[in-house]
Write a protein that holds these residues in place. Structure first.
Motif, PDB file in Angstrom:
ATOM      1  N   GLY A  86      -1.165  14.892   9.295  1.00 54.11           N
ATOM      2  CA  GLY A  86       0.218  15.070   8.839  1.00 54.11           C
ATOM      3  C   GLY A  86       0.364  14.475   7.452  1.00 54.11           C
ATOM      4  N   GLU A  87       1.302  13.574   7.285  1.00 53.18           N
ATOM      5  CA  GLU A  87       1.514  12.972   5.967  1.00 53.18           C
ATOM      6  C   GLU A  87       0.589  11.792   5.709  1.00 53.18           C
ATOM      7  N   ILE A  88      -0.163  11.407   6.739  1.00 58.89           N
ATOM      8  CA  ILE A  88      -1.028  10.228   6.572  1.00 58.89           C
ATOM      9  C   ILE A  88      -2.343  10.665   5.929  1.00 58.89           C
ATOM     10  N   ILE A  89      -2.570  10.163   4.729  1.00 56.89           N
ATOM     11  CA  ILE A  89      -3.752  10.582   3.977  1.00 56.89           C
ATOM     12  C   ILE A  89      -4.872   9.566   4.136  1.00 56.89           C
ATOM     13  N   GLY A  90      -6.107  10.074   4.235  1.00 56.61           N
ATOM     14  CA  GLY A  90      -7.251   9.174   4.323  1.00 56.61           C
ATOM     15  C   GLY A  90      -8.438   9.884   4.940  1.00 56.61           C
TER      16      GLY A  90
ATOM     17  N   ASN B 147      -1.426  -2.946  -0.580  1.00 54.68           N
ATOM     18  CA  ASN B 147      -1.948  -1.715   0.014  1.00 54.68           C
ATOM     19  C   ASN B 147      -1.339  -0.428  -0.542  1.00 54.68           C
ATOM     20  N   ILE B 148      -1.020   0.551   0.344  1.00 56.09           N
ATOM     21  CA  ILE B 148      -0.635   1.882  -0.153  1.00 56.09           C
ATOM     22  C   ILE B 148       0.688   1.818  -0.929  1.00 56.09           C
ATOM     23  N   ARG B 149       1.590   0.945  -0.489  1.00 55.68           N
ATOM     24  CA  ARG B 149       2.862   0.854  -1.215  1.00 55.68           C
ATOM     25  C   ARG B 149       2.609   0.396  -2.655  1.00 55.68           C
ATOM     26  N   GLU B 150       1.744  -0.601  -2.793  1.00 62.62           N
ATOM     27  CA  GLU B 150       1.421  -1.093  -4.133  1.00 62.62           C
ATOM     28  C   GLU B 150       0.763   0.014  -4.965  1.00 62.62           C
TER      29      GLU B 150
ATOM     30  N   GLU C 142      -1.652  -4.909   7.652  1.00 66.75           N
ATOM     31  CA  GLU C 142      -1.063  -5.678   6.552  1.00 66.75           C
ATOM     32  C   GLU C 142       0.126  -4.934   5.965  1.00 66.75           C
ATOM     33  N   SER C 143       0.885  -5.632   5.150  1.00 66.26           N
ATOM     34  CA  SER C 143       2.047  -5.025   4.515  1.00 66.26           C
ATOM     35  C   SER C 143       1.630  -3.802   3.675  1.00 66.26           C
ATOM     36  N   GLY C 144       2.385  -2.718   3.833  1.00 70.82           N
ATOM     37  CA  GLY C 144       2.143  -1.524   3.025  1.00 70.82           C
ATOM     38  C   GLY C 144       1.001  -0.644   3.487  1.00 70.82           C
ATOM     39  N   THR C 145       0.474  -0.883   4.681  1.00 68.89           N
ATOM     40  CA  THR C 145      -0.663  -0.074   5.148  1.00 68.89           C
ATOM     41  C   THR C 145      -0.210   1.207   5.845  1.00 68.89           C
ATOM     42  N   GLY C 146       1.090   1.367   6.028  1.00 66.25           N
ATOM     43  CA  GLY C 146       1.582   2.629   6.597  1.00 66.25           C
ATOM     44  C   GLY C 146       2.058   2.531   8.034  1.00 66.25           C
ATOM     45  N   LYS C 147       2.481   1.346   8.467  1.00 66.24           N
ATOM     46  CA  LYS C 147       2.884   1.178   9.877  1.00 66.24           C
ATOM     47  C   LYS C 147       4.087   2.068  10.218  1.00 66.24           C
ATOM     48  N   GLU C 148       5.062   2.065   9.318  1.00 73.35           N
ATOM     49  CA  GLU C 148       6.243   2.877   9.616  1.00 73.35           C
ATOM     50  C   GLU C 148       5.915   4.369   9.556  1.00 73.35           C
ATOM     51  N   LEU C 149       5.081   4.742   8.598  1.00 66.60           N
ATOM     52  CA  LEU C 149       4.668   6.145   8.490  1.00 66.60           C
ATOM     53  C   LEU C 149       3.974   6.587   9.784  1.00 66.60           C
ATOM     54  N   VAL C 150       3.118   5.715  10.306  1.00 69.23           N
ATOM     55  CA  VAL C 150       2.407   6.031  11.544  1.00 69.23           C
ATOM     56  C   VAL C 150       3.395   6.114  12.716  1.00 69.23           C
TER      57      VAL C 150
ATOM     58  N   LEU D  81      -8.516   9.555  -3.071  1.00 73.00           N
ATOM     59  CA  LEU D  81      -7.702  10.578  -2.411  1.00 73.00           C
ATOM     60  C   LEU D  81      -6.205  10.270  -2.560  1.00 73.00           C
ATOM     61  N   LEU D  82      -5.863   9.008  -2.331  1.00 72.66           N
ATOM     62  CA  LEU D  82      -4.455   8.609  -2.404  1.00 72.66           C
ATOM     63  C   LEU D  82      -3.942   8.630  -3.844  1.00 72.66           C
ATOM     64  N   LEU D  83      -4.786   8.183  -4.781  1.00 73.94           N
ATOM     65  CA  LEU D  83      -4.384   8.216  -6.189  1.00 73.94           C
ATOM     66  C   LEU D  83      -4.086   9.646  -6.612  1.00 73.94           C
TER      67      LEU D  83
HETATM   68  N1  LIG Z   1      -2.158   6.898   4.529  1.00 72.76           N
HETATM   69  C1  LIG Z   1      -1.079   7.136   3.775  1.00 72.76           C
HETATM   70  N2  LIG Z   1      -0.952   8.306   3.137  1.00 72.76           N
HETATM   71  C2  LIG Z   1       0.123   8.562   2.355  1.00 72.76           C
HETATM   72  N3  LIG Z   1       1.127   7.701   2.163  1.00 72.76           N
HETATM   73  C3  LIG Z   1       1.053   6.511   2.790  1.00 72.76           C
HETATM   74  C4  LIG Z   1      -0.049   6.173   3.631  1.00 72.76           C
HETATM   75  N4  LIG Z   1       0.164   4.941   4.118  1.00 72.76           N
HETATM   76  C5  LIG Z   1       1.326   4.524   3.603  1.00 72.76           C
HETATM   77  N5  LIG Z   1       1.873   5.455   2.812  1.00 72.76           N
HETATM   78  C6  LIG Z   1       3.126   5.318   2.046  1.00 72.76           C
HETATM   79  O1  LIG Z   1       3.163   3.986   1.544  1.00 72.76           O
HETATM   80  C7  LIG Z   1       4.439   3.411   1.683  1.00 72.76           C
HETATM   81  C8  LIG Z   1       4.366   2.188   2.593  1.00 72.76           C
HETATM   82  O2  LIG Z   1       4.117   2.593   3.930  1.00 72.76           O
HETATM   83  P1  LIG Z   1       4.902   1.966   5.171  1.00 72.76           P
HETATM   84  O3  LIG Z   1       6.296   1.645   4.814  1.00 72.76           O
HETATM   85  O4  LIG Z   1       4.672   2.844   6.340  1.00 72.76           O
HETATM   86  O5  LIG Z   1       4.061   0.621   5.305  1.00 72.76           O
HETATM   87  P2  LIG Z   1       4.268  -0.605   6.281  1.00 72.76           P
HETATM   88  O6  LIG Z   1       2.947  -0.925   6.855  1.00 72.76           O
HETATM   89  O7  LIG Z   1       5.376  -0.303   7.222  1.00 72.76           O
HETATM   90  O8  LIG Z   1       4.673  -1.747   5.259  1.00 72.76           O
HETATM   91  P3  LIG Z   1       5.484  -3.144   5.546  1.00 72.76           P
HETATM   92  O9  LIG Z   1       4.583  -4.023   6.347  1.00 72.76           O
HETATM   93  O10 LIG Z   1       5.663  -3.696   4.182  1.00 72.76           O
HETATM   94  O11 LIG Z   1       6.743  -2.773   6.231  1.00 72.76           O
HETATM   95  C9  LIG Z   1       5.324   4.500   2.247  1.00 72.76           C
HETATM   96  O12 LIG Z   1       5.957   5.155   1.165  1.00 72.76           O
HETATM   97  C10 LIG Z   1       4.355   5.450   2.933  1.00 72.76           C
HETATM   98  O13 LIG Z   1       4.852   6.756   2.996  1.00 72.76           O
END
Ligand SMILES: Nc1ncnc2c1ncn2[C@@H]1O[C@H](COP(=O)(O)OP(=O)(O)OP(=O)(O)O)[C@@H](O)[C@H]1O
Ligand SMILES: [Mg+2]
Length: 451
Positions: free
Chosen positions: A142-146, A358-361, A173-181, A324-326
């Motif tokens: 889906g939207e999760i890239i990797g 992580n990804i947010r950064e 860790e912070s910004g690794t995509g927990k909410e996206l997942v 890939l993400l860049l």
């Molecule tokens: N694998 C991924 N592919 C594409 N975008 C991603 C990926 N992982 C994270 N992102 C994007 O990076 C940003 C941070 O992701 P997200 O908010 O899900 O992280 P988090 O783990 O919940 O962070 P926090 O711990 O700070 O709440 C979002 O904009 C998200 O869409």
């Protein structure tokens, strides 16, 4: 491996001579006296190599080469020329011949050409296998890239949990995509058409946590002026995403466990219980083992929530995902060339950087890079401005006359200009919290609209 060679020459003596020479050096050879019969043999059998005279009755060697390349592009062709003209040799190579060899044929030279072809073919085969093994890895879910092996494990877990109404515990860790997942799990669940409510437990004031989650009735406490539904009731039938779950007070964790086990809640101050049907997804950026040990997370609650667990790796451990993400973020934010817009030298630094956010950064980095790059490409000289941490160990000159304060001021001004003075958007661009930006603006005495 024995090579299968088709020799084509109108001179029977040459055919005989080559057939014998090739057979004695371990190849498997057949002959044809003209182009038409050569073509028939090529289409019927699997040859690796065509060794043909340039001058043939009827169809000449170049035409034969052209037609062979059309029906069997994998067959390598060596052209024999008795006339040694450079032009015909060049034409043969241009048409796709592997090489040419002058007559009378020097066997040593011929064998070395055959050996080269053999090596090349095994290289091709290796390359193909490599490509196949790479493409086995999917590049997104889906939207999760990797495409890294670590992310493939995440994708497998997501595949398994799809359509199942189980609680999921996400750690990363912070910004690794927990909410996206979490959102992806919800979108693929049986409750996809029902509500999804994300709750950051870290921002709930502990004293009202119970009322936030389970609601209250009028008069339950000072200030409870009317009945209020809690998050559990609001999410009834749907999904509740409890982010930073370890931040919930321990007393509330006990009540949460009860709510999950009995599927019932009691509003604060109420005497009756209400049934709720909520699917829970919980997340934390603290290692759950340490949270259990230091008492921030109740063991019984953890076991309840952790039916399926998904651990999101930090970006620095996702081999190959950075590129890939860049590429994805650059294109998303309007840079058509994607990763092609970053110089190799800058890329080297990005690969060595440890990406604590992580990804947010990374996405914030891309936004700033596009905004502040000084040339066509994002180069190493831009990195110092975009993210000081990236180059701090590289001895890049960050000293006056251009001080950090001035740099900061320039960055803030540029961000505000870009966003037309909108502070919240400017803060996102700068990768800082809006309140941090307000504080800085105040300290620097800047009025955003004046920029
Ligand atoms: N694998 C991924 N592919 C594409 N975008 C991603 C990926 N992982 C994270 N992102 C994007 O990076 C940003 C941070 O992701 P997200 O908010 O899900 O992280 P988090 O783990 O919940 O962070 P926090 O711990 O700070 O709440 C979002 O904009 C998200 O869409
Ligand atoms: Mg989050």
């Amino acid at each position: 491996m024995n090579q299968k060679i088709l020799v084509v020459d109108d001179d029977p003596f040459i055919r005989e001579f080559l057939l014998e020479a090739l057979s004695s050096s371990g190849s498997w050879a057949e002959c044809a006296g003209d182009g038409i019969s050569a073509l028939r043999l090529i289409s019927e059998k699997d040859f690796d190599i065509l060794l043909t005279d340039l001058r043939l009755p009827g169809m000449d060697g170049i035409e034969l080469l052209r037609q062979v390349k059309q029906i069997k592009p994998g067959v390598e062709v060596i052209i024999m020329t008795g006339y040694g003209t450079v032009e015909s040799a060049v034409e043969a190579i241009k048409t796709g011949a592997f090489h040419y060899i002058e007559k009378p044929v020097n066997l040593e030279l011929l064998n070395s050409l055959l050996e080269k072809i053999r090596q090349l073919k095994s290289l091709y085969a290796e390359n193909r296998l490599l490509k196949e093994s790479i493409s086995k890895y999917r590049k997104n879910y889906g939207e999760i890239i990797g495409s890294s092996p670590r992310m493939q494990e995440v994708f497998t877990a997501l595949e398994k949990v799809k359509g199942k109404d189980l609680p999921v515990f996400i750690y990363g860790e912070s910004g690794t995509g927990k909410e996206l997942v979490a959102r992806t799990i919800w979108k693929e669940s049986l409750r996809a058409d029902e509500i999804f409510i994300p709750v950051n437990c870290g921002t709930i004031v502990p004293t009202i946590a119970e009322s936030e989650l389970f609601g209250h009735v009028k008069g339950a406490f000072t200030g409870a002026l009317k009945d209020k539904k809690g998050l559990f009731e609001a999410a009834n039938g749907g999904t509740l995403f409890l982010d930073e779950v370890t931040e919930l007070p321990i007393g509330i964790q006990v009540k949460l466990l009860r709510a999950i086990e009995q599927q019932k809640i009691r509003r604060v101050g109420d005497s009756k219980e209400r049934s709720v049907n909520v699917r829970l997804i919980a997340a934390t950026n603290e290692n759950p083992d340490s949270s259990l040990q230091n008492g921030k997370l109740r063991k019984d609650l953890y076991f309840r929530l952790n039916v399926v667990s998904i651990s999101l790796p930090p970006l620095r451990e996702r081999e190959g995902d950075l590129e890939l993400l860049l590429d994805h973020f650059l294109k998303k934010h309007g840079e058509k060339r994607g990763i092609g817009a970053i110089t190799e030298e800058a890329m080297d630094h990005l690969k060595r950087y440890h990406w604590p956010g992580n990804i947010r950064e990374l996405e914030h980095f891309v936004l700033r890079a596009l905004l502040f790059r000084t040339g066509e490409m994002v180069g190493i000289e831009d990195l110092a401005i975009i993210n000081r941490g990236m180059l701090s160990h590289k001895g890049i000159d960050l000293s006056p006359p251009y001080s950090l304060k001035e740099k900061e001021l320039d960055l803030i001004k540029a961000a505000l200009q870009k966003t037309g003075g909108k502070k919240k958007e400017a803060a996102t661009l700068l990768g800082i919290h809006p309140t941090t930006l307000y504080r800085k603006l105040k300290a620097l005495g800047i009025e955003p609209r004046s920029i």
